[in-house]
Motif scaffolding. Structure first.
Motif, PDB file in Angstrom:
ATOM      1  N   ASN A  12       0.622  -1.112   0.013  1.00 23.37           N
ATOM      2  CA  ASN A  12       0.208   0.231   0.121  1.00 23.37           C
ATOM      3  C   ASN A  12       1.117   1.361  -0.080  1.00 23.37           C
ATOM      4  OD1 ASN A  12      -2.470  -1.114   0.404  1.00 23.37           O
ATOM      5  ND2 ASN A  12      -2.517  -2.068   2.643  1.00 23.37           N
ATOM      6  N   HIS A  13       1.947   1.299   1.201  1.00 17.82           N
ATOM      7  CA  HIS A  13       2.486   2.519   1.368  1.00 17.82           C
ATOM      8  C   HIS A  13       4.085   1.863   1.227  1.00 17.82           C
ATOM      9  CE1 HIS A  13      -1.377   4.254   1.243  1.00 17.82           C
ATOM     10  NE2 HIS A  13      -1.666   3.137   2.521  1.00 17.82           N
ATOM     11  N   VAL A  14       4.506   1.797   0.777  1.00 20.01           N
ATOM     12  CA  VAL A  14       6.280   1.311   0.666  1.00 20.01           C
ATOM     13  C   VAL A  14       7.162   2.645  -0.037  1.00 20.01           C
ATOM     14  CG1 VAL A  14       8.197   0.372   0.481  1.00 20.01           C
ATOM     15  CG2 VAL A  14       5.468  -1.063   2.010  1.00 20.01           C
ATOM     16  N   GLU A  15       7.835   3.174   0.253  1.00 21.29           N
ATOM     17  CA  GLU A  15       8.821   4.390  -0.024  1.00 21.29           C
ATOM     18  C   GLU A  15       9.185   3.724  -1.538  1.00 21.29           C
ATOM     19  OE1 GLU A  15      11.790   6.102   2.137  1.00 21.29           O
ATOM     20  OE2 GLU A  15      10.303   6.950   3.773  1.00 21.29           O
ATOM     21  N   GLY A  16       9.044   3.798  -2.258  1.00 22.75           N
ATOM     22  CA  GLY A  16       9.986   3.720  -3.608  1.00 22.75           C
ATOM     23  C   GLY A  16       8.995   2.910  -4.643  1.00 22.75           C
ATOM     24  N   VAL A  17       8.487   1.994  -3.859  1.00 20.93           N
ATOM     25  CA  VAL A  17       7.529   0.817  -4.422  1.00 20.93           C
ATOM     26  C   VAL A  17       6.105   1.061  -4.770  1.00 20.93           C
ATOM     27  CG1 VAL A  17       6.976  -1.300  -4.149  1.00 20.93           C
ATOM     28  CG2 VAL A  17       9.201  -0.567  -2.691  1.00 20.93           C
ATOM     29  N   GLU A  18       6.079   0.759  -5.939  1.00 20.17           N
ATOM     30  CA  GLU A  18       4.453   1.092  -6.387  1.00 20.17           C
ATOM     31  C   GLU A  18       3.540   0.384  -5.759  1.00 20.17           C
ATOM     32  OE1 GLU A  18       3.520   3.020  -8.753  1.00 20.17           O
ATOM     33  OE2 GLU A  18       5.381   4.346  -8.336  1.00 20.17           O
ATOM     34  N   PRO A  19       2.628   0.652  -5.356  1.00 25.06           N
ATOM     35  CA  PRO A  19       1.240  -0.157  -5.223  1.00 25.06           C
ATOM     36  C   PRO A  19       1.372  -1.574  -6.325  1.00 25.06           C
ATOM     37  CG  PRO A  19       0.751   2.155  -4.815  1.00 25.06           C
ATOM     38  CD  PRO A  19       1.490   1.929  -5.868  1.00 25.06           C
ATOM     39  N   GLY A  20       0.649  -2.531  -5.281  1.00 23.19           N
ATOM     40  CA  GLY A  20       0.247  -4.249  -6.138  1.00 23.19           C
ATOM     41  C   GLY A  20       0.777  -5.146  -4.919  1.00 23.19           C
ATOM     42  N   ALA A  21       0.402  -6.098  -6.029  1.00 22.31           N
ATOM     43  CA  ALA A  21       0.033  -7.825  -5.373  1.00 22.31           C
ATOM     44  C   ALA A  21       1.846  -8.051  -5.443  1.00 22.31           C
ATOM     45  CB  ALA A  21      -0.090  -7.842  -4.940  1.00 22.31           C
ATOM     46  N   TYR A  22       2.737  -7.769  -4.578  1.00 17.22           N
ATOM     47  CA  TYR A  22       4.268  -8.896  -5.217  1.00 17.22           C
ATOM     48  C   TYR A  22       4.837 -10.097  -4.363  1.00 17.22           C
ATOM     49  CZ  TYR A  22       5.333  -4.164  -6.937  1.00 17.22           C
ATOM     50  OH  TYR A  22       5.266  -3.080  -6.707  1.00 17.22           O
ATOM     51  N   ALA A  23       5.423 -11.357  -5.085  1.00 11.96           N
ATOM     52  CA  ALA A  23       5.717 -12.261  -4.101  1.00 11.96           C
ATOM     53  C   ALA A  23       7.403 -12.280  -3.819  1.00 11.96           C
ATOM     54  CB  ALA A  23       5.600 -13.436  -5.520  1.00 11.96           C
ATOM     55  N   TYR A  24       7.458 -12.490  -3.037  1.00 12.48           N
ATOM     56  CA  TYR A  24       8.594 -12.210  -2.234  1.00 12.48           C
ATOM     57  C   TYR A  24       9.928 -13.515  -2.890  1.00 12.48           C
ATOM     58  CZ  TYR A  24      12.624 -12.243   0.821  1.00 12.48           C
ATOM     59  OH  TYR A  24      14.018 -12.041   1.416  1.00 12.48           O
ATOM     60  N   ASP A  25      11.109 -12.968  -3.313  1.00 13.62           N
ATOM     61  CA  ASP A  25      11.929 -14.098  -3.736  1.00 13.62           C
ATOM     62  C   ASP A  25      13.245 -13.577  -2.349  1.00 13.62           C
ATOM     63  OD1 ASP A  25      13.942 -15.696  -4.630  1.00 13.62           O
ATOM     64  OD2 ASP A  25      14.160 -14.637  -7.200  1.00 13.62           O
ATOM     65  N   PRO A  26      13.127 -14.740  -1.835  1.00 17.72           N
ATOM     66  CA  PRO A  26      14.259 -14.743  -1.135  1.00 17.72           C
ATOM     67  C   PRO A  26      15.478 -14.718  -1.349  1.00 17.72           C
ATOM     68  CG  PRO A  26      13.397 -16.473  -0.875  1.00 17.72           C
ATOM     69  CD  PRO A  26      12.155 -16.269  -1.815  1.00 17.72           C
ATOM     70  N   ALA A  27      15.700 -15.489  -2.350  1.00 16.10           N
ATOM     71  CA  ALA A  27      16.977 -16.142  -2.740  1.00 16.10           C
ATOM     72  C   ALA A  27      17.805 -14.596  -3.190  1.00 16.10           C
ATOM     73  CB  ALA A  27      17.386 -17.395  -3.853  1.00 16.10           C
TER      74      ALA A  27
END
Length: 559
Positions: A422-437
């Motif tokens: 929703n509100h993260v500096e420099g990251v466009e709003p949307g749904a993301y998958a976290y890639d830990p590698a």
């Protein structure tokens, strides 16, 4: 397929098809205690030792780049527990640390000013704040007190003696290691009524996450101290129920944690458990012990006048208690490992994860739920989000089922994290998958997720759009059950509970507000993220963000 598959499906659908009994209303005036009460037993207080300043959360939660081989994978041989460290771990996890009262939006706010409804803070989170996990200490000859079985009384931070005598051999036998040398164990039971009075059929889903939360706390705490916590989830559950003097249908035995104890050198010819003596009078509801074997004869006094039985709860307990000794082989969960999500667009790299120099104890004692206090005007930083995701990526129970097939292998990653930004500096709003590698966010669904999040949340205690990000851990429940059987349902929820506890603790260290919720439409999240192909199931949502300044709070610290 066993009943656990049916229960898991009902949990996913409960946002659209309520679980029976759909018209259930809790009788709050007849609620049970949050702990067990054994009248007339002897007890001794536990010490309250200091935690070294070096025992930081960063040491206990190394992040995705840290050690990952098997359960705990300490860099050096683990240290041994003492009465002081055992006391500190119990105090910081399940012990009462203070009383809190804050102006927020949770539905129980009206009751909290009354002393009888006091909201006592603890380091470990719990569904509904009910804390149904019972902690028993089975101590053999190497312990600091006479051998026996003790119950940890959280309100008193004391051990209550339930049985005198060395019965550690019975625990080793239940674990399938009768010739082993360890003689100190923590045994975790869950008295279902402590949660079922409120959540009825849904309660098993909640309490198995509570198990993961306390184990998650212990693993964070122990690793920061150079100790090791590696629980077993597969053992002779009915045998341990008889030993503890509990009705297994009313209190399931969920985990056994062997403790490496300082100075422990049990002799090869340790005395037989037949020499142990049980204290107290036999209880009518306690199962009959095996002939010649000692067992606890004290039983706890139930506060509720009426204790209800729920068929669904009984069936899922029975399903997960059967075949309890069929321990999975190392590597058995490989077919259930997390899969690579389908993503589009350019990955968003995150700053290297770093946690502030906060001790585990301080982080646990500051932990709380935000309950509607999020402030969208102050966004989360990418570094804060990256640190939270990285830490949660390493959360596990460390159980025998999670161990790799090869000694030098790595444990399978069971959980995939999705971030609704929703509100993260420099990251466009949307749904993301976290890639830990890659330590990066991979786009899944573009556009502000606020309307979707709020539309599919059923309660009024959070405004999800105001959170900086909503993290959704998923796990391939059906694949886990197929790999290790119905008992794997306890593992599934336990792992997710450990993720949630790690999330809460890390968020606190980062100075952010946090909240975890289960009241959402699971199916909508599966559809929104396109999880039908992978079989991933979203079991809870984790809210992260800055809070409104100058909260109206009351806090009283016990210790």
């Amino acid at each position: 397929m066993g009943y656990a598959h049916d229960y898991a499906a009902a949990i996913m659908l409960r946002g659209r098809i309520p679980m029976e009994p759909a018209d259930f209303v809790p009788d709050w005036a007849d609620r049970p205690r949050k702990t067990k009460f054994y009248p007339g037993v002897e007890s001794f207080p536990l010490p309250d030792p200091d935690v070294p300043a070096a025992a930081t959360l960063a040491a206990g939660c190394p992040g995705r780049g840290g050690p990952r081989s098997g359960p705990s994978a300490p860099a050096t041989a683990p240290k041994a527990f003492t009465l002081d460290t055992l006391s500190g771990m119990l105090r910081d996890s399940y012990g009462l640390t203070g009383r809190r009262l804050g102006v927020q939006t949770n539905t129980d706010l009206a009751a909290l000013p009354h002393y009888t409804q006091a909201n006592w803070s603890r380091g470990t989170a719990s569904g509904g704040g009910l804390y149904p996990v019972s902690v028993y200490w089975v101590s053999g000859p190497s312990g600091p007190r006479a051998p026996g079985i003790h119950y940890y009384s959280a309100p008193h931070h004391a051990m209550q003696r339930l049985l005198t005598g060395d019965v550690s051999g019975q625990v080793r036998a239940a674990l399938g290691d009768p010739d082993g040398r360890q003689d100190q164990f923590l045994v975790l039971g869950i008295k279902y009524w402590q949660n079922a009075f409120k959540y009825n059929s849904f309660s098993f889903h909640a309490v198995s996450m509570d198990l993961g939360a306390i184990l998650g706390t212990w693993r964070l705490w122990a690793r920061a101290q150079g100790l090791s916590v590696e629980p077993s989830l597969w053992f002779d559950e009915k045998g341990l129920s008889r030993l503890l003097g509990v009705n297994n249908e009313e209190e399931g035995i969920f985990a056994v944690v062997p403790l490496t104890w300082e100075g422990a050198e049990p002799p090869a010819d340790a005395p037989s458990v037949d020499g142990a003596s049980a204290e107290g009078e036999p209880a009518e509801e306690a199962p009959a012990p095996t002939a010649g074997a000692p067992s606890v004869r004290h039983t706890d006094s139930e506060r509720s006048r009426t204790v209800l039985d729920f068929e669904t709860l009984r069936r899922i307990h029975t399903a997960t208690a059967e075949a309890a000794t069929d321990r999975p082989a190392p590597g058995a969960l490989a077919p259930a490992a997390a899969v690579t999500p389908e993503t589009t667009g350019t990955p968003v790299p995150l700053p290297a994860p770093e946690l502030p120099p906060v001790t585990v104890r301080d982080a646990l004692r500051e932990r709380r739920s935000s309950f509607g206090r999020f402030d969208a005007s102050r966004p989360v930083t990418p570094a804060q989000l990256g640190a939270a995701l990285s830490a949660c990526a390493t959360a596990s129970l460390g159980s025998e089922a999670e161990r790799p097939a090869e000694p030098d292998g790595t444990a399978p990653d069971l959980v995939t994290q999705y971030a609704f930004v929703n509100h993260v500096e420099g990251v466009e709003p949307g749904a993301y998958a976290y890639d830990p590698a890659a330590h990066a966010l991979r786009p899944v669904v573009p556009g502000p997720p606020g309307p979707f999040l709020q539309r599919n949340y059923f309660l009024s205690n959070y405004n999800l759009e105001q959170a900086g990000v909503v993290i959704v851990p998923t796990i391939r429940t059906t694949a886990v059950l197929d790999a290790v059987g119905d008992r794997g349902y306890r593992l599934v929820n336990g792992v997710i509970g450990a993720v949630a506890q790690t999330f809460y603790t890390v968020a606190t260290a980062l100075g952010l507000g946090a909240g975890v919720a289960l009241g959402f439409d699971n199916i909508s999240y599966i559809e929104e993220l396109g999880l039908e192909r992978t079989g991933e199931k979203p079991l809870l949502i984790m809210l992260l963000g800055n809070e409104r300044p100058h909260p109206a709070d009351f806090r009283y610290e016990i210790v």
